[in-house]
Enzyme design. Structure first.
Site, short mmCIF file in Angstrom:
data_model
loop_
_atom_site.label_atom_id
_atom_site.label_comp_id
_atom_site.label_asym_id
_atom_site.label_seq_id
_atom_site.Cartn_x
_atom_site.Cartn_y
_atom_site.Cartn_z
CG ASP A 204 61.76 -39.71 92.72
OD1 ASP A 204 62.65 -38.97 93.52
OD2 ASP A 204 62.11 -39.57 91.40
CE1 TYR B 181 68.56 -38.97 88.43
CE2 TYR B 181 68.97 -41.37 87.32
CZ TYR B 181 68.61 -40.55 88.62
OH TYR B 181 68.56 -41.15 89.91
CD GLU C 227 67.58 -33.32 94.52
OE1 GLU C 227 66.75 -34.60 94.53
OE2 GLU C 227 66.80 -32.42 95.23
CG HIS C 228 71.71 -35.87 91.33
ND1 HIS C 228 71.31 -36.64 90.15
CD2 HIS C 228 70.85 -34.72 91.11
CE1 HIS C 228 70.61 -36.06 89.35
NE2 HIS C 228 70.25 -34.71 89.75
CB SER D 28 54.22 -36.48 87.52
OG SER D 28 54.90 -36.37 86.47
CB SER D 29 57.51 -40.95 86.42
OG SER D 29 58.72 -40.37 87.40
N GLY E 162 59.24 -31.93 87.82
CA GLY E 162 60.33 -32.49 88.72
C GLY E 162 59.81 -32.95 90.10
CG LEU E 163 56.99 -31.13 91.75
CD1 LEU E 163 55.61 -30.34 91.93
CD2 LEU E 163 58.01 -30.73 92.69
C1 GLA Z 1 65.19 -38.39 90.00
C2 GLA Z 1 65.25 -39.88 90.51
C3 GLA Z 1 65.83 -39.79 91.94
C4 GLA Z 1 66.89 -39.02 92.43
C5 GLA Z 1 66.74 -37.63 91.90
C6 GLA Z 1 67.96 -36.62 92.28
O1 GLA Z 1 64.03 -37.57 90.95
O2 GLA Z 1 64.12 -40.38 90.12
O3 GLA Z 1 66.10 -41.27 92.28
O4 GLA Z 1 68.27 -39.33 91.98
O5 GLA Z 1 66.34 -37.62 90.54
O6 GLA Z 1 68.36 -36.63 93.54
#
Ligand code: GLA
Length: 367
Positions: free
Chosen positions: A151, A200, A13-14, A106-107, A103-104
């Site tokens: 994503d 973010y 993550e990140h 959707s965008s 947080g899944l």
């Molecule tokens: C969001 C961003 C991804 C990623 C995650 C964190 O989903 O769209 O690019 O940075 O956060 O891992």
């Protein structure tokens, strides 16, 4: 009609915008985009689940007033045209069962779904990689979130039964099989992702500051992917910048360790790495919250669960857990009962298996 999955990230993550590695899967929760051509140069979109619509000329798609989701649709259409795809006009009907603001992704699911649907209508052959990169640009330029590539790549390249090891520097994608006796649990906290965009972008800026400080000692460092814990110490990083960088460096290592553990069938080790990831996201990266922490703790104490962590950007949204297949349904129900009692939030659990990425559904009669 196009089916475009959401994604869940198992670990990493990140790390994507730090040129690191991630390990997401495409989910069997999706956005559907039904598309029909128009010949009047307009893009008309109906978002069925929201009861909202958008009607704009294809010649003028820059963001204006309008519900947030319209930015993704207009952005993708604008960038497709810029890339040479000629659109005569289109009607789009969007629906789905992927939780929104959960947080899944959707965008990203919407971006890729709309992108593939419009390209298909225009008879424009589009490469998945290019479509994913175009969707990421739409998010940067039209929604103002400087997201990484995870994503869009997860939605584009998803494979049934696999998580995807994505090297976000080289953009190589390597599917890694998920053992058949394991299920992925998605645990939606029902806490909407707030401040996600601004916080973010701030995290991203802090990582860039860490790289700037590292470069004074190590000019070859291009991104945090190139750093080690020893280098962070030697370069004298401190405070918030040190903690952000420490998360990224340790998280990147956890992704590679998780892949090795999955390959040798050691799911318990993956579970432990997931828990370590959550602790690092909570304490060093500071993107968790009381509900996500509660979900992880509850999941961890539930029989049959190997490990859990927040997934996606954080600041609300969902957690991901790995569970033994025979106990997965019971575990999901137990976790949510306990979570509802403890927090008073509704919450929702999904027992998932990874699926194929975005694709056109050609034979609608047999759906
Ligand atoms: C969001 C961003 C991804 C990623 C995650 C964190 O989903 O769209 O690019 O940075 O956060 O891992």
């Amino acid at each position: 009609m196009v089916q475009s999955p959401g994604r869940v990230n198992l670990i990493g993550e990140h790390t994507d915008y730090n040129d690191g590695c991630v390990l997401p899967a495409a989910l069997d929760l999706a956005t559907w985009v039904a598309a029909a051509p128009r010949d009047d140069g307009r893009l008309r979109t109906v978002a069925a689940r929201l009861g909202e619509a958008d009607d704009v000329p294809l010649s003028d798609l820059r963001p204006r007033e309008g519900p947030p989701w319209t930015r993704y649709v207009r952005g993708v259409a604008a960038l497709l045209q810029e890339a040479g795809c000629t659109l005569p006009g289109a009607d789009l009907l969007i629906d789905g069962d992927l939780p929104l603001s959960g947080g899944l992704s959707s965008s990203a699911s919407l971006e890729l779904g709309v992108g593939l649907a419009l390209a298909e209508l225009a008879g424009w052959a589009v490469d998945r990689r290019d479509l994913a990169l175009l969707a990421q640009r739409a998010e940067h330029e039209f929604a103002g979130v400087r997201c990484g590539i995870m994503d869009q790549f997860a939605v584009a390249f998803g494979q049934a039964g696999h998580v995807l090891l994505i090297d976000c520097r080289t953009l190589e994608v390597e599917p890694v099989p998920v053992p058949g006796d394991v299920r992925i649990l998605v645990l939606d906290s029902a806490v909407p992702r707030t401040l996600a965009g601004s916080a973010y972008n701030q995290r991203r800026a802090e990582c860039e500051e860490a790289v700037r400080q590292l470069q004074a000692h190590y000019p070859a460092v291009l991104a945090l992917r190139d750093a080690s814990l020893e280098m962070l110490a030697a370069a004298g990083l401190e405070g918030v910048v040190l903690r952000r960088a420490r998360h990224v460096v340790t998280e990147n290592a956890r992704v590679l360790e998780s892949v090795a553990a999955l390959r040798r069938g050691d799911v318990a080790a993956v579970g432990q790495l997931m828990c370590a990831s959550h602790t690092s996201l909570r304490d060093d990266y500071e993107v968790s919250g009381p509900e996500l922490d509660a979900l992880v703790e509850i999941a961890d104490d539930t029989p049959g669960v190997y490990g859990a962590r927040l997934t996606g950007a954080g600041f609300g949204g969902s957690c991901v857990a790995l569970a033994a297949a025979p106990q997965s349904e019971t575990a999901a129900a137990l976790i949510m009962d306990h979570y509802r009692q403890q927090t008073g939030r509704a919450g929702q659990a999904y027992v998932c298996t990874p699926v194929q990425g975005v694709h056109v559904l050609r034979d609608l009669a047999n759906l």
